[in-house]
Design an enzyme around this catalytic site. Structure first.
Site, PDB file in Angstrom:
ATOM      1  N   CYS A  64      41.932  36.883  23.431  1.00 25.82           N
ATOM      2  CA  CYS A  64      41.353  35.838  24.571  1.00 25.82           C
ATOM      3  C   CYS A  64      40.794  34.931  23.852  1.00 25.82           C
ATOM      4  O   CYS A  64      40.676  33.477  24.426  1.00 25.82           O
ATOM      5  CB  CYS A  64      40.637  36.391  25.564  1.00 25.82           C
ATOM      6  SG  CYS A  64      41.293  37.945  26.285  1.00 25.82           S
ATOM      7  N   ASP A  96      37.335  43.028  28.447  1.00 24.07           N
ATOM      8  CA  ASP A  96      37.540  43.748  29.480  1.00 24.07           C
ATOM      9  C   ASP A  96      38.874  44.903  29.219  1.00 24.07           C
ATOM     10  O   ASP A  96      38.748  46.069  29.535  1.00 24.07           O
ATOM     11  CB  ASP A  96      38.143  43.143  30.860  1.00 24.07           C
ATOM     12  CG  ASP A  96      36.739  42.731  31.381  1.00 24.07           C
ATOM     13  OD1 ASP A  96      35.674  42.602  30.889  1.00 24.07           O
ATOM     14  OD2 ASP A  96      36.912  42.212  32.562  1.00 24.07           O
ATOM     15  N   CYS A 137      37.590  34.717  27.971  1.00 24.99           N
ATOM     16  CA  CYS A 137      38.010  36.085  28.522  1.00 24.99           C
ATOM     17  C   CYS A 137      37.255  35.990  29.927  1.00 24.99           C
ATOM     18  O   CYS A 137      36.466  35.051  30.449  1.00 24.99           O
ATOM     19  CB  CYS A 137      37.014  36.971  27.679  1.00 24.99           C
ATOM     20  SG  CYS A 137      38.118  38.450  27.363  1.00 24.99           S
ATOM     21  N   ASP A 138      37.574  37.029  30.649  1.00 28.45           N
ATOM     22  CA  ASP A 138      37.331  37.377  32.117  1.00 28.45           C
ATOM     23  C   ASP A 138      35.762  36.509  32.499  1.00 28.45           C
ATOM     24  O   ASP A 138      35.792  35.770  33.257  1.00 28.45           O
ATOM     25  CB  ASP A 138      37.561  38.533  32.711  1.00 28.45           C
ATOM     26  CG  ASP A 138      39.113  38.768  32.484  1.00 28.45           C
ATOM     27  OD1 ASP A 138      39.864  38.110  32.284  1.00 28.45           O
ATOM     28  OD2 ASP A 138      39.259  40.019  33.021  1.00 28.45           O
ATOM     29  N   LYS A 139      34.569  37.245  31.818  1.00 23.02           N
ATOM     30  CA  LYS A 139      33.548  37.096  32.328  1.00 23.02           C
ATOM     31  C   LYS A 139      33.019  35.895  31.415  1.00 23.02           C
ATOM     32  O   LYS A 139      31.884  35.287  32.015  1.00 23.02           O
ATOM     33  CB  LYS A 139      32.636  38.292  32.128  1.00 23.02           C
ATOM     34  CG  LYS A 139      33.182  39.487  32.603  1.00 23.02           C
ATOM     35  CD  LYS A 139      33.412  39.491  34.217  1.00 23.02           C
ATOM     36  CE  LYS A 139      34.313  40.599  34.547  1.00 23.02           C
ATOM     37  NZ  LYS A 139      35.512  40.697  34.059  1.00 23.02           N
ATOM     38  N   CYS A 214      45.088  37.077  28.944  1.00 19.81           N
ATOM     39  CA  CYS A 214      45.999  37.913  29.593  1.00 19.81           C
ATOM     40  C   CYS A 214      46.801  36.960  30.549  1.00 19.81           C
ATOM     41  O   CYS A 214      46.144  36.221  31.235  1.00 19.81           O
ATOM     42  CB  CYS A 214      45.496  38.997  30.366  1.00 19.81           C
ATOM     43  SG  CYS A 214      44.340  40.099  29.316  1.00 19.81           S
ATOM     44  N   GLU A 465      35.471  47.771  36.718  1.00 20.99           N
ATOM     45  CA  GLU A 465      36.858  47.549  37.154  1.00 20.99           C
ATOM     46  C   GLU A 465      37.471  48.761  36.957  1.00 20.99           C
ATOM     47  O   GLU A 465      37.436  49.381  36.093  1.00 20.99           O
ATOM     48  CB  GLU A 465      37.428  46.442  36.125  1.00 20.99           C
ATOM     49  CG  GLU A 465      37.087  45.155  36.425  1.00 20.99           C
ATOM     50  CD  GLU A 465      37.579  44.074  35.527  1.00 20.99           C
ATOM     51  OE1 GLU A 465      37.465  42.790  35.904  1.00 20.99           O
ATOM     52  OE2 GLU A 465      38.611  44.331  34.672  1.00 20.99           O
ATOM     53  N   SER A 491      40.377  44.966  38.488  1.00 23.36           N
ATOM     54  CA  SER A 491      40.850  43.889  37.286  1.00 23.36           C
ATOM     55  C   SER A 491      41.807  42.740  38.333  1.00 23.36           C
ATOM     56  O   SER A 491      42.587  43.128  39.217  1.00 23.36           O
ATOM     57  CB  SER A 491      41.836  44.606  36.284  1.00 23.36           C
ATOM     58  OG  SER A 491      42.585  43.702  35.664  1.00 23.36           O
TER      59      SER A 491
END
Length: 575
Positions: A64, A96, A137-139, A214, A465, A491
């Site tokens: 990511c 994640d 990345c996600d966070k 992703c 998640e 997720s």
């Protein structure tokens, strides 16, 4: 003598382009600080320039973030070209995808707070004037935006970009386009004997063909789209993939933009208004984006001192249709969105329908409407993005629920529901592992309402998640037949009948703590209701003598987190 226009203009106080860095560059007493700055490359002429923090979550742990090293260099070129002086620093990022389904996932959501805190710490300590914030990345995306909102300086957000889809060659000779979510679902299918192990291996080797986040409309791409809709990133910058060299251009222009924001005196909270958050919610709803966006937008708004609540998501979701046929529920990925014009296509369609506020200010210094007029994006293509006259669903892809099981609220990704009502029998598990064991044993069956509790912000801790269990349920062929409910999260790649963020959480004596095997649970998506069908007096009697389990972590970051974190209904913020 009359005052001339030029004299009046001279009287107008111009914004200080160095509102903070004078603390470390100006005056006799700053000799030591200047000496330190000379060692990192600054010369006499540079001390008059605004200092721009280039905060990057680059690391080698996950694909990511791999492009961020390259993009940070381009950002710095842009800052230099605009007359600023860039100073790069790093922060953390948690993968994640790697931390899913084990103890590591407890540390995912707290990383959002650590990122925001660490960026704030450096920006405040070093007295940097503005920032370009890079994340993949996600966070790390919401963490960076929370920092921008908290600091209220000139700030621009830049996304790393998404990964290209992979292609797996399966044992039957077919080829299949895959993302990381296919691996989680393949595990469940293989465990039930529905997929050979060699196909799982083929999918594993194909899901991540290179750098980038992703690829579906999972959490990272959802939050990148939200950042663009908020006005915190350059128009059109969310959709191009990580490997696309257009990103280098966006990076350079982001560096230039932050210096121009300083010249104009525009700070993050000038952009992050209530109307801007409403725009972001509308875009998330129309894309059918990740439920994590609810949690993160609430948290960013909290840092910006904007009153945002679950009711705002309900209000906007009731009038904004779901338009994007994207994964995890649809057919397409972010690169397909890019091919048809990117996020501006969606924003222009919503603006034309009166569902977006065009007057909101953005990091370009222009408004949303002005930006879209300059880009002139095409109309929705009808396949990846539907026209408003032909939506996938008449309302947004995320629904806020309330009811006897979720008095403070819960969140469901309604984009994937084929019917409005599900009624099932509770199978109650304290933690995800027990539910996975039951699925592998074959004891979770059609019609069950699987309840996973003590996974909330405090009780987890960290609000893990549940992708391992949701992927396994779908892989086992039960994705449309089993309801999953949790005080944890899902997720952005989750599919199936999944209700998360149930509040109050179990550890706070929320109703989910008192569910028992065999209770009947009713989900009514159309009416936004989640109820337990047990006599209220009998259900209330179960509260007698309730004692929550002791904290799982007694030292370290999660021990601190449990003492500070609030309800998911307000974004799981710390303070």
């Amino acid at each position: 003598m009359p005052t001339t226009d030029s004299a009046r203009a001279a009287d107008i106080k111009q914004p200080d382009i160095k509102p903070r860095s004078r603390d470390v560059t100006d005056g006799l007493e700053k000799a030591a600080a200047r000496g330190m700055l000379r060692a990192v490359g600054m010369g006499d002429e540079d001390f008059a320039k605004p200092q721009i923090g280039v905060a990057s979550s680059w690391n080698e742990i996950t694909p990511c973030n791999l492009s961020l090293d390259r993009l940070a260099k381009a950002v710095k070129e842009g800052v230099f070209a605009a007359g600023g002086y860039p100073l790069e620093f790093g922060t953390i990022s948690v993968s994640d995808g790697i931390s899913m389904g084990h103890e590591g996932m407890h540390f995912s959501l707290v990383s959002r707070e650590v990122i925001a805190d660490s960026v704030e710490t450096v920006m405040q300590a070093e007295r940097l004037d503005g920032s370009v914030l890079l994340a993949g990345c996600d966070k790390s995306l919401p963490g960076m935006l929370m920092a921008a909102a908290r600091l209220d300086l000139a700030s621009v957000f830049l996304y790393a970009g998404s990964i290209l889809p992979g292609v797996a060659k399966l044992s039957d000779g077919s080829e299949r386009e895959v993302t990381i979510i296919d691996a989680f679902e393949a595990v469940g299918a293989c465990a039930r004997g529905l997929m050979p192990r060699e196909d799982v291996d083929a999918i594993e080797r194909a899901i991540c063909p290179g750098e980038g986040a992703c690829g579906g409309m999972y959490t990272a791409n959802t939050m990148a789209s939200a950042a663009e809709a908020l006005g915190m990133s350059l128009p059109g910058s969310a959709a191009p993939p990580a490997t696309d060299r257009r990103r280098d251009g966006f990076a350079r222009r982001s560096g230039q933009a932050v210096v121009e924001l300083l010249r104009r005196g525009i700070t993050a909270r000038d952009i992050l208004t209530k109307e801007a958050f409403e725009n972001a919610i509308a875009v998330v709803m129309a894309f059918g984006g990740s439920t994590n966006a609810v949690l993160h937008l609430l948290a960013i708004a909290h840092e910006a001192d904007v009153a945002l609540s679950l009711d705002d998501f309900s209000r906007i979701g009731s009038k904004v249709p779901h338009l994007a046929d994207v994964k995890p529920f649809g057919r397409h990925v972010m690169t397909d969105v890019d091919h048809i014009g990117g996020v501006p296509v969606m924003m222009k369609a919503l603006l034309d329908a009166g569902l977006l506020n065009g007057d909101c200010l953005t990091v370009t210094g222009a408004t949303v409407a002005q930006n879209l007029a300059a880009i002139a994006p095409p109309d929705p293509d009808g396949k990846v993005l539907r026209a408003l006259s032909d939506p996938l669903h008449p309302t947004g892809g995320i629904t806020i629920l309330r009811g006897s099981l979720a008095p403070e609220g819960a969140v469901v990704k309604s984009a994937g529901f084929d019917s409005d009502v599900f009624e099932g029998t509770a199978r109650v598990f304290d933690g995800e592992r027990a539910a996975l064991d039951a699925l592998e044993d074959g004891t979770i069956t059609k019609g069950d309402a699987v309840v996973i509790r003590y996974e909330g912000p405090k009780g987890g801790p960290g609000m893990r998640e549940m992708l391992a269990i949701t992927g396994a349920i779908k892989g086992a062929g039960l994705g449309k037949d089993v309801l999953l409910l949790t005080d944890g999260r899902f997720s952005g790649g989750t599919t199936g009948l999944c209700v998360g963020h149930i509040a109050p959480e179990a550890v706070d004596a929320g109703p989910i703590a008192f569910l028992r095997d065999g209770d009947r649970i009713r989900l009514d998506v159309a009416n936004r209701v989640l109820d337990v069908l047990v006599d209220p007096a009998e259900f209330d009697s179960r509260r007698t003598g309730f004692t929550p389990p002791p904290p799982r972590y007694k030292t370290g970051v999660l021990a601190k987190y449990v003492k500070l974190v609030g309800s998911a209904a307000i974004g799981a913020v710390c303070g």
